[in-house]
Enzyme design. Structure first.
Site, PDB file in Angstrom:
ATOM      1  N   ASP A 200       0.863  -1.177   0.000  1.00  0.00           N
ATOM      2  CA  ASP A 200       0.000   0.000   0.000  1.00  0.00           C
ATOM      3  C   ASP A 200       0.904   1.234   0.000  1.00  0.00           C
ATOM      4  O   ASP A 200       1.790   1.355   0.855  1.00  0.00           O
ATOM      5  CB  ASP A 200      -0.869  -0.023   1.270  1.00  0.00           C
ATOM      6  CG  ASP A 200      -2.208   0.635   1.075  1.00  0.00           C
ATOM      7  OD1 ASP A 200      -2.230   1.741   0.532  1.00  0.00           O
ATOM      8  OD2 ASP A 200      -3.227   0.050   1.495  1.00  0.00           O
TER       9      ASP A 200
ATOM     10  N   GLU B  96      -6.839   3.975  -5.386  1.00  0.00           N
ATOM     11  CA  GLU B  96      -8.081   4.197  -4.640  1.00  0.00           C
ATOM     12  C   GLU B  96      -8.610   5.543  -5.108  1.00  0.00           C
ATOM     13  O   GLU B  96      -8.058   6.590  -4.753  1.00  0.00           O
ATOM     14  CB  GLU B  96      -7.828   4.213  -3.134  1.00  0.00           C
ATOM     15  CG  GLU B  96      -9.129   4.303  -2.367  1.00  0.00           C
ATOM     16  CD  GLU B  96      -8.975   4.759  -0.910  1.00  0.00           C
ATOM     17  OE1 GLU B  96      -9.827   4.418  -0.102  1.00  0.00           O
ATOM     18  OE2 GLU B  96      -7.998   5.485  -0.597  1.00  0.00           O
TER      19      GLU B  96
ATOM     20  N   HIS C  26     -11.460  -2.760   3.622  1.00  0.00           N
ATOM     21  CA  HIS C  26     -11.245  -2.529   5.053  1.00  0.00           C
ATOM     22  C   HIS C  26     -11.918  -1.250   5.549  1.00  0.00           C
ATOM     23  O   HIS C  26     -11.801  -0.929   6.730  1.00  0.00           O
ATOM     24  CB  HIS C  26      -9.742  -2.467   5.331  1.00  0.00           C
ATOM     25  CG  HIS C  26      -9.079  -1.327   4.626  1.00  0.00           C
ATOM     26  ND1 HIS C  26      -8.948  -1.261   3.256  1.00  0.00           N
ATOM     27  CD2 HIS C  26      -8.534  -0.188   5.090  1.00  0.00           C
ATOM     28  CE1 HIS C  26      -8.353  -0.140   2.910  1.00  0.00           C
ATOM     29  NE2 HIS C  26      -8.086   0.535   4.016  1.00  0.00           N
ATOM     30  N   ASP C  27     -12.567  -0.512   4.652  1.00  0.00           N
ATOM     31  CA  ASP C  27     -13.226   0.734   5.055  1.00  0.00           C
ATOM     32  C   ASP C  27     -14.741   0.619   5.071  1.00  0.00           C
ATOM     33  O   ASP C  27     -15.418   1.569   5.489  1.00  0.00           O
ATOM     34  CB  ASP C  27     -12.851   1.867   4.077  1.00  0.00           C
ATOM     35  CG  ASP C  27     -11.379   2.240   4.146  1.00  0.00           C
ATOM     36  OD1 ASP C  27     -10.786   2.113   5.238  1.00  0.00           O
ATOM     37  OD2 ASP C  27     -10.820   2.642   3.111  1.00  0.00           O
TER      38      ASP C  27
ATOM     39  N   ASP D 170      -3.169   4.794  -2.003  1.00  0.00           N
ATOM     40  CA  ASP D 170      -4.145   5.369  -1.092  1.00  0.00           C
ATOM     41  C   ASP D 170      -4.595   6.761  -1.572  1.00  0.00           C
ATOM     42  O   ASP D 170      -3.765   7.576  -1.985  1.00  0.00           O
ATOM     43  CB  ASP D 170      -3.469   5.495   0.282  1.00  0.00           C
ATOM     44  CG  ASP D 170      -4.452   5.780   1.390  1.00  0.00           C
ATOM     45  OD1 ASP D 170      -5.387   4.985   1.564  1.00  0.00           O
ATOM     46  OD2 ASP D 170      -4.272   6.799   2.095  1.00  0.00           O
TER      47      ASP D 170
HETATM   48  C1  GLC Z   1      -7.907   5.332   2.581  1.00  0.00           C
HETATM   49  C2  GLC Z   1      -7.769   4.046   3.359  1.00  0.00           C
HETATM   50  C3  GLC Z   1      -8.308   4.257   4.738  1.00  0.00           C
HETATM   51  C4  GLC Z   1      -7.482   5.338   5.404  1.00  0.00           C
HETATM   52  C5  GLC Z   1      -7.488   6.615   4.586  1.00  0.00           C
HETATM   53  C6  GLC Z   1      -6.429   7.559   5.032  1.00  0.00           C
HETATM   54  O1  GLC Z   1      -9.231   5.662   2.340  1.00  0.00           O
HETATM   55  O2  GLC Z   1      -8.405   2.995   2.680  1.00  0.00           O
HETATM   56  O3  GLC Z   1      -8.271   3.080   5.492  1.00  0.00           O
HETATM   57  O4  GLC Z   1      -8.018   5.609   6.677  1.00  0.00           O
HETATM   58  O5  GLC Z   1      -7.234   6.367   3.222  1.00  0.00           O
HETATM   59  O6  GLC Z   1      -5.166   7.091   4.681  1.00  0.00           O
END
Ligand code: GLC
Length: 550
Positions: free
Chosen positions: A110, A275, A341-342, A212
């Site tokens: 990541d 993402e 995971h979110d 991310d």
């Molecule tokens: C992304 C991740 C999340 C994290 C956020 C800040 O959305 O998936 O888990 O809290 O970024 O890095």
């Protein structure tokens, strides 16, 4: 639409099935209650041992394993080029890379470019004075003349996106927690340092990255106020009160994307999945153009739905989403996930009438049937559910969902023992229901795990499924039907029934046979019609007949 891509090893990720591991929760090898890298090595055979007894995934993505104060569970990185002791060390990571590669599994880390931890040496230096070497590696602004915040931006986790630093008399920007200061990607030194982070890991042998919040990396140059969001409703996350026009998907960000891609291209088979958030027209931009490519893959989260309103399990809606994405240029390989995971896990998310588990089975065949690089979230393949966690055991700092994101991050359930085969100690988050576990499902042909295994291995064996074109077929209300065709091989039709009633789907031309179904009772009649039980999905197959019309 025709895929029109060059089917080479170089683009291995087009055919691949990815598995997303939350390392804290996958397998704990040392009894401290926290999953670790050695734990992942120990479980690689479950993921792919080359036989159909294993899941058969081709690649894994690990959420962050870097040194971090863990305020946001690793998304607050204090050293981009090392491993947090909870997870192991660089040597363990090297062994994980080697162990993956021995099995033909690719490994993605990541990459967190938008922000680091406030404990990162760069930010610690920036705090020293306005003249510090790394001061302009972050966004610092004076208070407005009235003493107020530099702009109206809201942190994704709630509250203002600015924190005042008394000693130097300025605010710094953080799109998430105050402990996650945003890096200033308009500073070429930041770009160079962050590109070197990619090179550090690629040179060590990792196969790529999940990136991310890619779309936040470059904001409006003047950090202008965001406009109010006319669609905001009470109960939605606080940050959605504003439209993120100046802080998300700002047009300059695509140059940062192209820069990252150029670094990836220094390593021939490296891949990145972004993402990213937005409609297909925005997602398309992250893929770049053939002349100036962006990221090879970008998540389409629309099958999960927006934060505040999960997508209802409705064939028409699902069809619209998939068709809209299929309009993108051929090089823009779709990339779907049902979980991460979110977000709340699918079995619970679609369970208002108690049929979440049934829908999740059908969703498996949808996910693996689409023209897409699919991502499976650990535990999805055994139907793990949202775990109800007592208030005093919640760990996640973000509470924009009811109980934060912990309920979707609980430890993998390997068996029904007290430590669920996950740990010999006390798990960092409570376990889910003991009946949902790998051991119980492994030998049961009717289990969710068996369905996922069969779907993945069937997809591998069927060129139509892993490489075929996509064509939506007309179908009755409550159903979504599409065909995957691979010239000179076979065709597979994937049919989804989201209704609580049985449905019959007419199949073009005849000669179809059942390949796989999510529910007992699915049947092909006379090679030309498919009966789908309530909430079921099925794949049917036809040998390619030359000359069949488009
Ligand atoms: C992304 C991740 C999340 C994290 C956020 C800040 O959305 O998936 O888990 O809290 O970024 O890095």
């Amino acid at each position: 639409m025709s895929t029109g891509w060059n089917e080479s090893e170089h683009e291995w990720w087009r055919k691949a099935v990815f598995y997303h591991i939350y390392p804290r929760s996958f397998h704990d090898s040392n009894g401290d209650g926290i999953g670790d890298l050695q734990g992942i090595i120990d479980r690689l055979d479950y993921l792919n041992d080359g036989t159909e007894r294993s899941l058969g995934v081709d690649a894994i993505w690990l959420t962050p394993t870097y040194p971090s104060p863990m305020k946001d569970f690793g998304y607050d990185v204090s050293d981009y080029c090392n491993v947090h002791p909870d997870f192991g060390d660089l040597e363990t990571l090297d062994r994980l890379i080697a162990a993956c590669h021995e099995r033909g599994i690719r490994l993605l880390l990541d990459y967190v470019p938008n922000h680091c931890s406030d404990r990162h040496p760069w930010f610690q230096d920036a705090l020293r004075s306005r003249d510090a070497t790394h001061r302009d590696w972050f966004y610092w602004r004076d208070p407005k003349p009235d003493g107020y915040l530099p702009n109206n931006w809201i942190s994704v986790f709630g509250g203002p996106a600015w924190t005042f630093h008394d000693a130097t008399g300025q605010y710094y920007l953080h799109s998430f927690l105050p402990e996650q200061p945003d890096l200033n990607w308009r500073n070429p030194k930041v770009v160079a340092a962050m590109h070197d982070v990619l090179r550090f890991w690629l040179a060590r042998g990792v196969d790529g990255f999940r990136i991310d919040v890619m779309g936040m990396v470059l904001k409006h140059p003047d950090l202008r106020d965001n406009p109010p969001n006319p669609d905001y409703e009470i109960g939605m996350p606080e940050y959605t009160r504003l439209r993120a026009d100046n802080s998300l998907n700002y047009p300059d960000v695509y140059s940062a994307v192209a820069g990252i891609r150029r670094v990836l291209d220094e390593y021939s088979e490296a891949v990145a999945v972004g993402e990213v958030f937005g409609p297909p027209s925005i997602l398309a931009k992250y893929y770049g153009t053939l002349d100036s490519p962006g990221l090879q893959l970008n998540f389409n989260f629309q099958l999960i739905g927006p934060d505040s309103k999960p997508l209802p399990w409705d064939a028409e809606r699902i069809g619209e989403i998939v068709r809209a994405f299929d309009e993108l240029p051929a090089h823009a390989q779709p990339c779907y996930a049902l979980n991460n995971h979110d977000r709340p896990r699918i079995v619970s998310r679609l369970n208002s009438d108690g049929f979440g588990g049934e829908r999740a089975r059908a969703a498996c065949l949808l996910l693996l049937g689409l023209r897409s690089t699919p991502f499976i979230y650990y535990g999805e393949e055994i139907g793990m559910v949202e775990v109800s966690i007592p208030e005093d055991q919640l760990q996640d700092p973000a509470r924009f969902h009811h109980r934060g994101r912990d309920p979707a991050r609980t430890p993998m359930q390997w068996d029904a023992n007290p430590g669920r085969g996950f740990t010999s100690g006390t798990p960092w988050l409570p376990f889910g229901p003991e009946g949902i576990n790998v051991a119980a499902q492994s030998e049961d042909p009717g289990s969710m795990l068996s369905l996922y295994r069969r779907a993945i291995w069937t997809r591998k064996a069927e060129a139509a499924l892993h490489s075929g074109d996509f064509r939506a077929l007309p179908s009755d209300t409550g159903t979504f039907v599409f065909e995957r065709r691979y010239p000179a091989a076979s065709s597979v039709i994937c049919a989804l029934n989201t209704d609580l009633e049985e449905r019959e789907v007419q199949l073009p031309d005849g000669g179809w046979s059942l390949l796989l179904s999510s529910h007992d009772g699915a049947a092909v009649q006379g090679g030309a019609s498919l009966v789908l039980p309530p909430l079921a999905a099925a794949w049917v197959r036809q040998e390619r007949q030359e000359g069949r019309g488009v």
